[in-house]
Enzyme design. Structure first.
Site: not given
Ligand code: 5GP
Ligand code: MG
Length: 179
Positions: A44-45, A101, A104, A132, A153, A166
Site C-alpha cells: 500500500k505504501g 515509497d 530499506d 535508506k 523509521f 498513511r
Molecule cells: P525493504 O524490502 O526494502 O526492506 O522494505 C521495503 C518496504 O518496507 C517498504 O516498501 C515499506 O513498506 C517498508 N518500510 C521500510 N522502511 C520503512 C520505514 O521507515 N517506515 C515505514 N512505515 N515503512 C518502511
Molecule cells: Mg512498501
C-alpha cells in the site's frame, strides 16, 4: 499505539516532496518518451507517491498495482517477500518502472523487479521516493530517487505506523518524548 505521546519530527515537508515529485515526473517523461511506459506501483505504501508522480508524467503511461508483504508486525523486513496481488499477463513490449515509497533492505524491490522480468518486458527499472542505503542487504541502486534519508523509521505520505498515518501529507520521524 502510543504515537500521540511521542514527538513527531518533520523530515520532509509537503512542499519539498511535491517539488521533488515534479522533477522526477519530468525526468521520467523525458527518459521514456520513445518508450512504452508501464508504472507498477507497490501497495500500500506507494499509493500517494504514485498518485503525485504520475500526475507529473506528461507522456502516455499505463498504471498497474501489486501488493507485496514482508514487514509483518515489526519494523524489520522479514526477508520473505510474498506477492499478494500480481500484475496479470505478459509484459512484452513494455518498459516497466516499479514505484515504491522506500527502499530499506532492498529485498522487496529486488524481488519484485526479478519477478517482473519473468514476464518478458523490454526493461525494468525502479523509482522510489526515499532510500535508506545504510540498511541495504542486496545490491540495489534506485534508478530514480527522491531523497536519501538516515536509518530512521519514517511515517506519513503513504508510509504507515501500525495501520495509521498513511494520509499525513509529509514525512516524519517518531522520537521518544524528552526524559
Ligand atoms: P525493504 O524490502 O526494502 O526492506 O522494505 C521495503 C518496504 O518496507 C517498504 O516498501 C515499506 O513498506 C517498508 N518500510 C521500510 N522502511 C520503512 C520505514 O521507515 N517506515 C515505514 N512505515 N515503512 C518502511
Ligand atoms: Mg512498501
Amino acid at each position: 499505539m502510543d504515537i500521540e505521546k511521542k514527538v513527531w519530527e518533520v523530515l520532509l515537508s509537503e512542499e519539498e516532496i511535491q517539488t521533488r515529485a515534479k522533477q522526477m515526473g519530468e525526468e521520467i517523461s523525458n527518459d521514456y518518451k520513445e518508450k512504452k511506459l508501464l508504472v507498477v506501483s507497490l501497495l500500500k505504501g506507494s499509493f500517494i507517491f504514485t498518485a503525485d508522480l504520475v500526475r507529473r508524467i506528461s507522456i502516455p503511461v499505463k498504471i498497474e498495482f501489486m501488493t507485496t508483504s514482508s514487514y509483518g508486525h515489526g519494523q524489520e523486513s522479514s526477508g520473505n517477500i510474498n506477492i499478494i496481488s500480481d500484475v496479470k499477463g505478459d509484459l512484452t513490449g513494455y518498459d516497466v518502472l516499479v514505484v515504491d515509497d522506500i527502499t530499506d533492505s532492498g529485498l522487496t524491490m529486488k524481488y519484485v523487479m526479478e519477478h517482473l522480468k519473468t514476464k518478458n518486458p523490454t526493461t525494468v527499472k525502479c523509482c522510489v521516493l526515499l532510500d535508506k542505503p545504510d540498511r541495504r542487504q542486496v545490491d540495489l541502486v534506485p534508478d530514480y530517487l527522491g531523497f536519501t534519508i538516515p536509518d530512521k523509521f519514517v511515517v506519513g505520505y503513504g508510509l504507515n505506523y501500525g495501520d495509521y498515518y498513511r494520509n499525513v501529507p509529509y514525512v516524519f520521524v517518531v522520537t521518544e518524548q524528552d526524559r
